[in-house]
Design an enzyme around this catalytic site. Sequence first.
Site, PDB file in Angstrom:
ATOM      1  CG  HIS A   5      -2.085  -1.577  -9.836  1.00 19.00           C
ATOM      2  ND1 HIS A   5      -2.558  -0.433  -8.806  1.00 19.00           N
ATOM      3  CD2 HIS A   5      -0.976  -2.054  -8.636  1.00 19.00           C
ATOM      4  CE1 HIS A   5      -2.754  -0.138  -7.451  1.00 19.00           C
ATOM      5  NE2 HIS A   5      -1.229  -1.032  -7.669  1.00 19.00           N
ATOM      6  CB  CYS A  47      -0.729   0.182   0.905  1.00 19.46           C
ATOM      7  SG  CYS A  47      -1.936   1.507   0.989  1.00 19.46           S
ATOM      8  CD  GLU A  94      -7.224   1.743  -2.927  1.00 20.63           C
ATOM      9  OE1 GLU A  94      -7.072   0.520  -2.761  1.00 20.63           O
ATOM     10  OE2 GLU A  94      -6.806   2.622  -2.765  1.00 20.63           O
ATOM     11  CB  CYS A 122      -4.736   3.774  -5.594  1.00 17.29           C
ATOM     12  SG  CYS A 122      -4.043   2.382  -5.274  1.00 17.29           S
ATOM     13  N   GLY A 123      -1.394   5.309  -4.034  1.00 19.56           N
ATOM     14  CA  GLY A 123       0.019   5.379  -4.215  1.00 19.56           C
ATOM     15  C   GLY A 123       0.811   4.211  -5.054  1.00 19.56           C
ATOM     16  CB  THR A 124       0.394   0.701  -5.393  1.00 20.55           C
ATOM     17  OG1 THR A 124      -0.988   0.073  -5.243  1.00 20.55           O
ATOM     18  CG2 THR A 124       1.630   0.040  -4.048  1.00 20.55           C
ATOM     19  N   GLY A 125      -0.909   2.515  -7.502  1.00 21.19           N
ATOM     20  CA  GLY A 125      -1.618   2.707  -8.317  1.00 21.19           C
ATOM     21  C   GLY A 125      -1.192   3.563  -9.598  1.00 21.19           C
TER      22      GLY A 125
HETATM   23  N1  LIG Z   1      -6.244  -2.374  -2.621  1.00 20.70           N
HETATM   24  C1  LIG Z   1      -5.084  -2.488  -2.571  1.00 20.70           C
HETATM   25  C2  LIG Z   1      -3.524  -1.814  -1.190  1.00 20.70           C
HETATM   26  C3  LIG Z   1      -4.505  -0.668  -1.168  1.00 20.70           C
HETATM   27  C4  LIG Z   1      -3.930  -0.188  -2.643  1.00 20.70           C
HETATM   28  C5  LIG Z   1      -3.608   1.274  -2.011  1.00 20.70           C
HETATM   29  N2  LIG Z   1      -4.091   2.139  -0.643  1.00 20.70           N
HETATM   30  C6  LIG Z   1      -1.804   1.835  -1.936  1.00 20.70           C
HETATM   31  O1  LIG Z   1      -2.098   3.194  -1.767  1.00 20.70           O
HETATM   32  O2  LIG Z   1      -1.466   1.320  -2.673  1.00 20.70           O
HETATM   33  C7  LIG Z   1      -4.865  -4.421  -3.192  1.00 20.70           C
HETATM   34  O3  LIG Z   1      -6.233  -5.312  -3.089  1.00 20.70           O
HETATM   35  O4  LIG Z   1      -3.901  -4.804  -3.710  1.00 20.70           O
END
Ligand SMILES: N[C@H](CCC[C@H](N)C(=O)O)C(=O)O
Length: 279
Positions: A159, A67, A208, A217-220
């Site tokens: 993603h 996350c 998400e 969403c950071g990873t997004g």
């Molecule tokens: N829902 C995401 C996890 C949270 C990622 C997101 N909130 C971020 O900031 O990267 C998943 O199941 O892979």
Amino acid sequence: MHGIGNDYIFVDCFEQSLPEAPEVLAPKLSDRHFGIGGDGLILILPSDVADARMRIFNADGSEAEMCGNGVRCVAKYIYERGLSRKNPLRIETGRGILSLQLKIQGDRVTEVTVDMGEPILEAARIPTTLPGSPVVEAPLTLDDGTSVNVTCVSMGNPHCVIFTEDLTDETFRRLGPIIEKHPAFPQRVNVEFVRVCSPQRVEVRVWERGSGETLACGTGACAVCVAGALTGRTERKITVRLPGGELITEWAPSGSVFMTGPATTVFTGEWPAEIEPAR
Ligand SMILES: N[C@H](CCC[C@H](N)C(=O)O)C(=O)O
């Protein structure tokens, strides 16, 4: 705490343990009416190999590998509570140990730059059944017979990036849940809808995995940065505008993706564990 509106309940597990399994607790605490309210639950744990360990559980109780917004908040918590005063900090996550560079003003962490590691582009490791490694602008057929072109990137978590001019509620809220659970993604997927404003700037809405619509969403944002470069739509360093705010992302020549953004503490407290949420 939150990272540009992507809010989580953080539990300090250095000195305490949870009253019940996090998979059960996360939906209860995340409920915005019967619980505390958040996009999920994040545990801050001791680590033998880093300054701390992070575990993240979505609002539906599913555990994710990583996350981006959450890990910036974990670093802020660790530093400001004096659990470690190192800078950079190292946080153990589901995708490995990450290094975080803190911007400190007074005694407060105001901004964090995370080395998010290298993107994972092999289809089988996203994972997706779509062809190609990398999977770039591949047609994804939906159950109504229509199809959308998708670019798939893992930042430890999966993603699915869609470049489009249509960021309307109708399209976002119709397609988000369908694609999240599409059979082409055996572990489900986070879905990013991206409008390219310029080679250096995009606008994104995120549906998400396990939490639905979030403000960021950071990873997004990192997956969007990689997908933009792979498709030639953007440069390798871009500003990602999300509903909750902006993140700066760069897919560096080293191969790592760097993400810079704020981390904010809203309140601290405790929940009386013996009181069950009403649901
Ligand atoms: N829902 C995401 C996890 C949270 C990622 C997101 N909130 C971020 O900031 O990267 C998943 O199941 O892979």
